[in-house]
Design an enzyme around this catalytic site. Sequence first.
Site, PDB file in Angstrom:
ATOM      1  N   ASP A   1       0.864  -1.172   0.000  1.00 49.17           N
ATOM      2  CA  ASP A   1       0.000   0.000   0.000  1.00 49.17           C
ATOM      3  C   ASP A   1       0.913   1.239   0.000  1.00 49.17           C
ATOM      4  O   ASP A   1       2.134   1.118   0.164  1.00 49.17           O
ATOM      5  CB  ASP A   1      -0.893  -0.027   1.244  1.00 49.17           C
ATOM      6  CG  ASP A   1      -1.801   1.180   1.347  1.00 49.17           C
ATOM      7  OD1 ASP A   1      -2.418   1.548   0.331  1.00 49.17           O
ATOM      8  OD2 ASP A   1      -1.884   1.761   2.444  1.00 49.17           O
ATOM      9  N   MET A   2       0.330   2.422  -0.179  1.00 51.44           N
ATOM     10  CA  MET A   2       1.165   3.625  -0.204  1.00 51.44           C
ATOM     11  C   MET A   2       0.918   4.520   1.008  1.00 51.44           C
ATOM     12  O   MET A   2       1.729   4.563   1.928  1.00 51.44           O
ATOM     13  CB  MET A   2       0.948   4.412  -1.497  1.00 51.44           C
ATOM     14  CG  MET A   2       1.898   5.611  -1.636  1.00 51.44           C
ATOM     15  SD  MET A   2       1.695   6.554  -3.169  1.00 51.44           S
ATOM     16  CE  MET A   2       0.126   7.390  -2.866  1.00 51.44           C
ATOM     17  N   ASP A   3      -0.216   5.234   1.038  1.00 48.26           N
ATOM     18  CA  ASP A   3      -0.476   6.195   2.112  1.00 48.26           C
ATOM     19  C   ASP A   3      -0.612   5.488   3.458  1.00 48.26           C
ATOM     20  O   ASP A   3      -1.410   4.563   3.609  1.00 48.26           O
ATOM     21  CB  ASP A   3      -1.748   6.987   1.817  1.00 48.26           C
ATOM     22  CG  ASP A   3      -1.566   7.961   0.666  1.00 48.26           C
ATOM     23  OD1 ASP A   3      -0.638   8.783   0.725  1.00 48.26           O
ATOM     24  OD2 ASP A   3      -2.340   7.877  -0.306  1.00 48.26           O
TER      25      ASP A   3
ATOM     26  N   ASP B   1      -1.665  -0.761   5.966  1.00 49.85           N
ATOM     27  CA  ASP B   1      -1.896  -0.103   7.250  1.00 49.85           C
ATOM     28  C   ASP B   1      -3.375  -0.027   7.596  1.00 49.85           C
ATOM     29  O   ASP B   1      -3.718   0.343   8.720  1.00 49.85           O
ATOM     30  CB  ASP B   1      -1.327   1.321   7.232  1.00 49.85           C
ATOM     31  CG  ASP B   1      -2.149   2.257   6.365  1.00 49.85           C
ATOM     32  OD1 ASP B   1      -2.795   3.180   6.907  1.00 49.85           O
ATOM     33  OD2 ASP B   1      -2.163   2.069   5.137  1.00 49.85           O
TER      34      ASP B   1
END
Length: 226
Positions: free
Chosen positions: A13-15, A172
């Site tokens: 994932d990124m953010d 997250d």
Amino acid sequence: MTEPRSLNAVIFDMDGLMLDTERLIMWGWQKAMADYGFPASEELYLRSVGVTEEMTDQLLLEVLGDARVVQAVRERERSYVRGHIAEKGVPLKPGLLDLLDYLDGRGLPRAVASSAWRRTVEGYLGRLGLLPRFQAIAAGDEVANGKPAPDVFLLAAQRLGVAPESCLVLEDSEAGIQGAQAAGMAAIMVPDLISPAPETVALADAILPSLNDVQLWLEGHLPAQP
């Protein structure tokens, strides 16, 4: 829990996972909402974590009641975030670069599977010089259904050319863990703003405090190097 039979790829994932942007986006969200005379609690923002832009807009529409106001608030939020990033840069999560180096050493390909639009993913990672560190990107505007549906993870695996069951997802958000499980992938949660509920804990292969701990987990689960 869906531990892979053999681990052939890692999907990030990124953010909130690679980039410490969730707090920044929440700040921009709350500031923009206040500009238009609406309260924006942390609880309201947390409902948007891990889901697509379209789903976030629908959440805002329920609160603001006018699609034009939603668009104005979203543009103002993005303006605040862009200004902050232009001044101070994009903050990385601790351990990210070391983890990428470790995966390079193990020869494991990587993809990004984000709810953000592709232009946002490419913009952030390009600014940080991280685009070459990933062999594929799957973004929220490229799939029919956002997390917690499995679509974006399956697209990432397809673009990497690996079987879903051989992928490990790093997330997250609870929506991300649910989506990874639905895709038949192993998943590790590194919580950011949201502590996992018991049902999310049951779905994840591990709940770890940082990306540094992900590397330690991998060292204990991958075959020893010759």
